[in-house]
Design a protein around this motif. Sequence first.
Motif, PDB file in Angstrom:
ATOM      1  N   LEU A   1       0.766  -1.247   0.056  1.00 16.83           N
ATOM      2  CA  LEU A   1       0.140  -0.111  -0.095  1.00 16.83           C
ATOM      3  C   LEU A   1       1.016   1.333  -0.016  1.00 16.83           C
ATOM      4  O   LEU A   1       0.784   2.138  -0.822  1.00 16.83           O
ATOM      5  N   ILE A   2       1.640   1.252   0.849  1.00 14.70           N
ATOM      6  CA  ILE A   2       2.630   2.380   0.874  1.00 14.70           C
ATOM      7  C   ILE A   2       3.401   2.688  -0.493  1.00 14.70           C
ATOM      8  O   ILE A   2       3.896   3.543  -0.691  1.00 14.70           O
ATOM      9  N   ALA A   3       3.957   1.482  -0.873  1.00 12.98           N
ATOM     10  CA  ALA A   3       4.796   1.663  -1.982  1.00 12.98           C
ATOM     11  C   ALA A   3       3.942   2.065  -3.373  1.00 12.98           C
ATOM     12  O   ALA A   3       4.241   2.553  -4.178  1.00 12.98           O
ATOM     13  N   GLY A   4       2.609   1.680  -3.077  1.00 13.96           N
ATOM     14  CA  GLY A   4       1.826   2.080  -4.245  1.00 13.96           C
ATOM     15  C   GLY A   4       1.675   3.484  -4.243  1.00 13.96           C
ATOM     16  O   GLY A   4       1.547   4.357  -5.301  1.00 13.96           O
ATOM     17  N   TYR A   5       1.270   4.028  -3.047  1.00 13.42           N
ATOM     18  CA  TYR A   5       0.930   5.523  -3.070  1.00 13.42           C
ATOM     19  C   TYR A   5       2.271   6.254  -3.446  1.00 13.42           C
ATOM     20  O   TYR A   5       2.341   7.267  -4.079  1.00 13.42           O
TER      21      TYR A   5
ATOM     22  N   ALA B   1       6.946  11.279   0.907  1.00 13.41           N
ATOM     23  CA  ALA B   1       7.453  10.165   2.014  1.00 13.41           C
ATOM     24  C   ALA B   1       6.841  10.877   3.363  1.00 13.41           C
ATOM     25  O   ALA B   1       6.126  10.304   4.168  1.00 13.41           O
ATOM     26  N   LEU B   2       7.346  12.169   3.346  1.00  9.29           N
ATOM     27  CA  LEU B   2       6.638  12.696   4.926  1.00  9.29           C
ATOM     28  C   LEU B   2       5.369  13.017   4.816  1.00  9.29           C
ATOM     29  O   LEU B   2       4.803  12.803   5.943  1.00  9.29           O
TER      30      LEU B   2
ATOM     31  N   LEU C   1       3.096  10.882   3.448  1.00 10.07           N
ATOM     32  CA  LEU C   1       2.474   9.619   3.810  1.00 10.07           C
ATOM     33  C   LEU C   1       2.720   9.214   5.438  1.00 10.07           C
ATOM     34  O   LEU C   1       1.761   8.622   6.049  1.00 10.07           O
ATOM     35  N   PHE C   2       3.877   9.891   5.795  1.00 14.23           N
ATOM     36  CA  PHE C   2       4.030   9.514   7.079  1.00 14.23           C
ATOM     37  C   PHE C   2       3.161  10.193   8.219  1.00 14.23           C
ATOM     38  O   PHE C   2       2.604   9.549   9.284  1.00 14.23           O
ATOM     39  N   VAL C   3       3.207  11.588   7.936  1.00 13.10           N
ATOM     40  CA  VAL C   3       2.409  12.317   9.010  1.00 13.10           C
ATOM     41  C   VAL C   3       0.948  12.135   8.856  1.00 13.10           C
ATOM     42  O   VAL C   3       0.121  12.448   9.826  1.00 13.10           O
ATOM     43  N   SER C   4       0.472  11.647   7.648  1.00 10.62           N
ATOM     44  CA  SER C   4      -1.181  11.324   7.729  1.00 10.62           C
ATOM     45  C   SER C   4      -1.638  10.322   8.749  1.00 10.62           C
ATOM     46  O   SER C   4      -2.835  10.246   8.935  1.00 10.62           O
TER      47      SER C   4
ATOM     48  N   VAL D   1      13.396   6.818   1.947  1.00  9.95           N
ATOM     49  CA  VAL D   1      13.068   5.539   2.174  1.00  9.95           C
ATOM     50  C   VAL D   1      12.824   5.289   3.562  1.00  9.95           C
ATOM     51  O   VAL D   1      11.857   4.399   4.024  1.00  9.95           O
ATOM     52  N   LEU D   2      13.744   5.857   4.477  1.00  9.05           N
ATOM     53  CA  LEU D   2      13.432   5.588   5.868  1.00  9.05           C
ATOM     54  C   LEU D   2      12.000   6.132   6.386  1.00  9.05           C
ATOM     55  O   LEU D   2      11.256   5.322   7.193  1.00  9.05           O
ATOM     56  N   VAL D   3      11.485   7.146   5.850  1.00 13.90           N
ATOM     57  CA  VAL D   3      10.349   7.885   6.415  1.00 13.90           C
ATOM     58  C   VAL D   3       9.093   6.947   5.697  1.00 13.90           C
ATOM     59  O   VAL D   3       8.211   6.587   6.257  1.00 13.90           O
ATOM     60  N   LEU D   4       9.344   6.390   4.571  1.00 15.90           N
ATOM     61  CA  LEU D   4       8.261   5.420   3.745  1.00 15.90           C
ATOM     62  C   LEU D   4       8.206   4.066   4.776  1.00 15.90           C
ATOM     63  O   LEU D   4       7.216   3.724   4.893  1.00 15.90           O
ATOM     64  N   ALA D   5       9.350   3.741   5.054  1.00 14.68           N
ATOM     65  CA  ALA D   5       9.387   2.464   5.876  1.00 14.68           C
ATOM     66  C   ALA D   5       8.755   2.684   7.305  1.00 14.68           C
ATOM     67  O   ALA D   5       7.895   1.859   7.710  1.00 14.68           O
ATOM     68  N   LEU D   6       8.863   3.863   7.882  1.00 18.87           N
ATOM     69  CA  LEU D   6       8.139   4.144   9.190  1.00 18.87           C
ATOM     70  C   LEU D   6       6.654   4.302   8.847  1.00 18.87           C
ATOM     71  O   LEU D   6       5.977   4.001   9.772  1.00 18.87           O
TER      72      LEU D   6
END
Length: 245
Positions: A95-99, A146-147, A149-152, A230-235
């Motif tokens: 899901l995250i990779a698709g976004y 990435a940021l 996606l993370f903060v959402s 990449v790190l933020v996407l993983a988080l």
Amino acid sequence: MNTHRTLATAARVLRQLRHDPRSIALMLFVPCVMLLLLRYVFDGSPQTFDSIGASLLGIFPLITMFLVTSIATLRERTSGTLERLLAMPLAKGDLIAGYALAFGFLAVIQSVLATGLALWALGLDVTGSAWLLLLVALLDALLGTALGLFVSAFAASEFQAVQFMPAVIFPQLLLCGLFTPRDNMHPALEAISDVLPMSYAVDGMNEVLRHSSVTGDFVRDAVIVASCAVLVLALGAATLRRRTA
């Protein structure tokens, strides 16, 4: 992760964005408009535009991608779409990779438009290659994605998502070296700036501005920005919840 599911998620997000022209306009054209305004704000001093234009070419895409991505992803959460997707055999990483892939595709277009406008229409004078400038702009846009996606994951409404901008983006904007060299700051602030990814985005742009070839500092800056994305996407994948707020 499954490649087919990741690509299917990216295609679905792009289909949804196709019906949201305001978001597309915000992502693709607002950085160009900001650069255009900036050029003519400094119409009587083109050297000033040359000195800060490259830095802002990286900052504007980061900010717009952060804003749009965080709000768009939050809509998925609050509408229940995200929960229904996670009830399917779809991994969080898919899901995250698709976004990231969908918004990254738009980030490529955005970076090409902004870089082309700055270099060939607004006359931004850089010593290095236009391709290197485009690379850093793209990495910055991907970092903003990435940021966002993370903060959402931590916002319960679109208003709260917007509120994260002063907390996440503005401190980086003040400490990234845009207004004054980072080594001129108070030592405590300089130490903080050393761990903020936007600092390396600005440093990378300045390397292209001043050097005709790829320098070791440029490679370091580009790797740090990409690694942070990449790190933020993983988080973001780790904090993805199966229940909507």
